[in-house]
Design an enzyme around this catalytic site. Structure first.
Site, PDB file in Angstrom:
ATOM      1  N   HIS A 190      14.883 -22.836  55.198  1.00 31.90           N
ATOM      2  CA  HIS A 190      15.394 -21.648  54.510  1.00 31.90           C
ATOM      3  C   HIS A 190      14.292 -21.148  53.581  1.00 31.90           C
ATOM      4  O   HIS A 190      14.299 -21.388  52.388  1.00 31.90           O
ATOM      5  CB  HIS A 190      16.650 -22.035  53.729  1.00 31.90           C
ATOM      6  CG  HIS A 190      17.311 -20.870  53.057  1.00 31.90           C
ATOM      7  ND1 HIS A 190      17.630 -19.716  53.711  1.00 31.90           N
ATOM      8  CD2 HIS A 190      17.714 -20.692  51.775  1.00 31.90           C
ATOM      9  CE1 HIS A 190      18.209 -18.884  52.863  1.00 31.90           C
ATOM     10  NE2 HIS A 190      18.267 -19.451  51.685  1.00 31.90           N
ATOM     11  N   ARG A 209      11.151 -19.945  46.822  1.00 31.60           N
ATOM     12  CA  ARG A 209      12.206 -20.949  46.603  1.00 31.60           C
ATOM     13  C   ARG A 209      11.576 -22.279  46.181  1.00 31.60           C
ATOM     14  O   ARG A 209      12.138 -23.020  45.395  1.00 31.60           O
ATOM     15  CB  ARG A 209      13.033 -21.145  47.880  1.00 31.60           C
ATOM     16  CG  ARG A 209      13.857 -19.908  48.253  1.00 31.60           C
ATOM     17  CD  ARG A 209      14.710 -20.157  49.475  1.00 31.60           C
ATOM     18  NE  ARG A 209      15.468 -18.963  49.855  1.00 31.60           N
ATOM     19  CZ  ARG A 209      15.019 -18.026  50.679  1.00 31.60           C
ATOM     20  NH1 ARG A 209      13.827 -18.115  51.217  1.00 31.60           N
ATOM     21  NH2 ARG A 209      15.788 -16.983  50.963  1.00 31.60           N
ATOM     22  N   ARG A 226      16.075 -17.953  42.059  1.00 33.63           N
ATOM     23  CA  ARG A 226      14.734 -17.353  41.978  1.00 33.63           C
ATOM     24  C   ARG A 226      14.728 -16.121  41.089  1.00 33.63           C
ATOM     25  O   ARG A 226      15.729 -15.426  40.964  1.00 33.63           O
ATOM     26  CB  ARG A 226      14.309 -16.872  43.368  1.00 33.63           C
ATOM     27  CG  ARG A 226      13.749 -17.942  44.218  1.00 33.63           C
ATOM     28  CD  ARG A 226      13.033 -17.345  45.405  1.00 33.63           C
ATOM     29  NE  ARG A 226      13.919 -16.852  46.444  1.00 33.63           N
ATOM     30  CZ  ARG A 226      13.490 -16.195  47.508  1.00 33.63           C
ATOM     31  NH1 ARG A 226      12.212 -15.911  47.645  1.00 33.63           N
ATOM     32  NH2 ARG A 226      14.345 -15.799  48.431  1.00 33.63           N
ATOM     33  N   GLY A 231      28.725 -26.049  40.072  1.00 39.01           N
ATOM     34  CA  GLY A 231      28.015 -24.837  39.666  1.00 39.01           C
ATOM     35  C   GLY A 231      28.992 -23.674  39.772  1.00 39.01           C
ATOM     36  O   GLY A 231      29.471 -23.367  40.870  1.00 39.01           O
TER      37      GLY A 231
HETATM   38  N1  APR Z   1      25.488 -29.640  36.485  1.00 30.21           N
HETATM   39  C1  APR Z   1      26.389 -28.693  36.775  1.00 30.21           C
HETATM   40  N2  APR Z   1      26.113 -27.372  36.751  1.00 30.21           N
HETATM   41  C2  APR Z   1      24.873 -27.014  36.415  1.00 30.21           C
HETATM   42  C3  APR Z   1      23.860 -27.961  36.107  1.00 30.21           C
HETATM   43  C4  APR Z   1      24.221 -29.329  36.139  1.00 30.21           C
HETATM   44  N3  APR Z   1      23.339 -30.292  35.857  1.00 30.21           N
HETATM   45  N4  APR Z   1      22.731 -27.279  35.810  1.00 30.21           N
HETATM   46  C5  APR Z   1      22.997 -25.974  35.960  1.00 30.21           C
HETATM   47  N5  APR Z   1      24.292 -25.802  36.317  1.00 30.21           N
HETATM   48  C6  APR Z   1      25.010 -24.545  36.571  1.00 30.21           C
HETATM   49  C7  APR Z   1      24.655 -23.458  35.573  1.00 30.21           C
HETATM   50  O1  APR Z   1      25.335 -23.648  34.338  1.00 30.21           O
HETATM   51  C8  APR Z   1      25.095 -22.202  36.307  1.00 30.21           C
HETATM   52  O2  APR Z   1      26.427 -21.828  35.996  1.00 30.21           O
HETATM   53  O3  APR Z   1      24.618 -23.980  37.817  1.00 30.21           O
HETATM   54  C9  APR Z   1      24.988 -22.591  37.786  1.00 30.21           C
HETATM   55  C10 APR Z   1      23.960 -21.776  38.550  1.00 30.21           C
HETATM   56  O4  APR Z   1      24.420 -20.476  38.584  1.00 30.21           O
HETATM   57  P1  APR Z   1      23.448 -19.197  38.572  1.00 30.21           P
HETATM   58  O5  APR Z   1      22.431 -19.358  37.500  1.00 30.21           O
HETATM   59  O6  APR Z   1      24.323 -17.992  38.580  1.00 30.21           O
HETATM   60  O7  APR Z   1      22.653 -19.325  39.941  1.00 30.21           O
HETATM   61  P2  APR Z   1      23.181 -18.870  41.400  1.00 30.21           P
HETATM   62  O8  APR Z   1      22.742 -17.487  41.671  1.00 30.21           O
HETATM   63  O9  APR Z   1      24.605 -19.236  41.536  1.00 30.21           O
HETATM   64  O10 APR Z   1      22.295 -19.820  42.338  1.00 30.21           O
HETATM   65  C11 APR Z   1      22.513 -21.217  42.361  1.00 30.21           C
HETATM   66  O11 APR Z   1      22.007 -21.436  44.696  1.00 30.21           O
HETATM   67  O12 APR Z   1      21.228 -19.940  46.304  1.00 30.21           O
HETATM   68  C12 APR Z   1      20.882 -20.937  45.382  1.00 30.21           C
HETATM   69  O13 APR Z   1      18.617 -20.365  44.740  1.00 30.21           O
HETATM   70  C13 APR Z   1      19.949 -20.450  44.307  1.00 30.21           C
HETATM   71  O14 APR Z   1      19.310 -22.627  43.468  1.00 30.21           O
HETATM   72  C14 APR Z   1      20.137 -21.499  43.238  1.00 30.21           C
HETATM   73  C15 APR Z   1      21.615 -21.864  43.395  1.00 30.21           C
END
Ligand code: APR
Length: 312
Positions: free
Chosen positions: A178, A91, A85, A12
C-alpha cells in the site's frame, strides 16, 4: 440493545476509526467498541453515533473507551490508531511514530482479545501489519492488513468514470504494497466480465493505474491536513464484516507470504479468502513476468525496510 452478541473493536477513534465504526453500526452486525488513547474523544464520538441510531435505524450498541478491558470478547479488532500523512510525506515517513503505537495497541489486544482477528489500517500498512503479528504472536492468518480493498475501490472509481458506467459493475484488482510500489492489475480488471482492455485504450489504462497508485497522496494534497478516511474506514468495515459473518470474500489484502509469488516472510497485498478464522486461503494468480516482477519488487522493498528500519 444489540440483537447480536458479536463484538467488534475499533482502535483509534480518529477519522478512519470513527468512519469504520459508523459504517459497521449501519451494517447491524454486532456491538461496536471504539477505543482511543483520549477517552473523551472515543466516548464523545460513540455518544454522537448512538444518538443517530434512531435516524439511521441502527440495531446495535456503540460505545467509547480508553480501557482495553472493554474490548474483551471481540471477534475482530480493527486498528486505525496512529498518525496520518501530511502533505509531502510518504507513508513510510510514519514508521517510527506508528511502530510504537502499534506495539502498545498490540499488547492490549494480546491481553484482552487474544482470540480476535486483527485488521490493520495504520500506515505504513504492510510494515505495521508485520509488526503487529510479531508483537501479538498471533497466527499469521489472524493478522491481516487492509489496503487491497481500498486500492481496488480507487481503481474502480477511475474506471467507472472513464467508461461512463456504474461503479457497481466494475471489478478491479490491485496487489502489492500500500504505497508507491502497489501493483494495479488491468489484466484482472473487468466491467461486468468484459476485460477493460476492450473498453479503454492503453494510455487511459496506464493513467488510471498511475492515479490509483498515488490515489492516497492526491487526497493528502487536497486536504492539506490529514489523509483520506471515508474509503479507508469503509474498506476496513467490509473486511470486518467478512470475518464476523464468515462471508469468505475473495479480496486483495496484506497477508504474510511464505513462498507464494516467490516472496517469503513479508506482508504484501495478494488475493485472499477472508472468513471467520481470518485469511483462510491465499490465491496465487497467474501473472505475466512483468507483473510478477513488480509484485516481487514491492515485496522486497518492504522486506528491506523491515530489516533496516524496524530491525526484523
Ligand atoms: N492508542 C490508542 N489510540 C491512539 C494511540 C494509542 N497509543 N495513539 C494515537 N491514537 C489515536 C489518536 O488519539 C487519534 O484519535 O489514533 C487516532 C488517529 O486518528 P487521526 O489522527 O484522525 O488519523 P486517521 O486519519 O484516522 O488515520 C489513522 O490510518 O489510514 C491510516 O495513515 C493513516 O496511520 C493513519 C491511521
Amino acid at each position: 440493545m444489540s440483537r447480536t452478541n458479536k463484538k467488534i473493536a475499533v482502535i483509534g477513534a480518529g477519522n478512519v476509526g470513527a468512519t469504520c465504526a459508523f459504517v459497521l453500526a449501519q451494517m447491524k452486525i454486532g456491538q461496536v467498541v471504539m477505543l482511543d488513547i483520549y477517552e473523551g474523544f472515543a466516548k464523545g464520538k460513540a455518544l454522537d453515533m448512538s444518538q443517530n441510531a434512531n435516524v439511521l435505524n441502527y440495531d446495535g450498541t456503540i460505545t467509547g473507551t480508553s480501557n482495553y478491558e472493554d474490548i474483551a470478547g471481540s471477534s475482530v479488532v480493527v486498528v486505525t490508531s496512529g498518525f496520518p500523512r501530511q502533505p509531502g510525506m510518504t507513508r513510510e515517513d510514519l514508521i517510527g511514530k506508528n511502530a510504537e503505537i502499534v506495539r502498545q495497541v498490540g499488547e492490549g489486544i494480546k491481553e484482552h482479545a487474544p482470540d480476535s482477528v486483527i485488521i490493520m489500517v495504520t500506515n505504513p500498512l504492510d510494515l505495521m501489519t508485520y509488526h503487529m503479528q510479531k508483537v501479538t504472536g498471533f497466527p499469521k492468518e489472524r493478522v491481516v492488513g487492509q489496503a487491497g480493498v481500498l486500492d481496488s475501490a480507487r481503481m474502480t472509481h477511475f474506471i467507472a468514470e472513464a467508461v461512463g458506467c456504474s461503479e457497481e459493475d466494475v471489478s478491479a484488482m490491485v496487489l502489492g504494497g500500500h504505497g508507491d510500489t502497489m501493483v494495479p492489475l488491468p489484466s484482472y480488471t473487468t466491467v461486468s466480465g468484459i476485460p477493460i482492455t476492450q473498453l479503454l485504450d492503453d494510455e487511459t489504462i496506464r493513467k488510471i493505474c498511475e492515479r490509483t497508485a498515488s490515489g492516497g497522496g492526491e487526497i493528502v494534497k487536497l486536504l492539506e491536513r490529514g489523509s483520506a478516511f471515508y474509503a479507508p474506514g469503509s474498506a476496513a468495515a467490509i473486511m470486518a464484516e467478512s470475518v464476523i459473518q464468515d462471508r469468505k470474500r475473495l479480496i486483495p489484502a496484506s497477508t504474510l507470504l511464505s513462498g507464494e509469488y516467490g516472496l517469503d516472510d513479508v506482508y504484501i497485498g495478494v488475493p485472499v479468502i477472508l472468513g471467520s478464522t481470518g485469511v483462510e486461503k491465499i490465491i496465487e494468480l497467474e501473472l505475466s513476468s512483468q507483473e510478477l516482477e513488480s509484485l516481487q519488487k514491492s515485496g522486497n522493498f518492504y522486506k528491506e525496510q523491515l530489516t533496516s528500519i524496524l530491525g526484523y
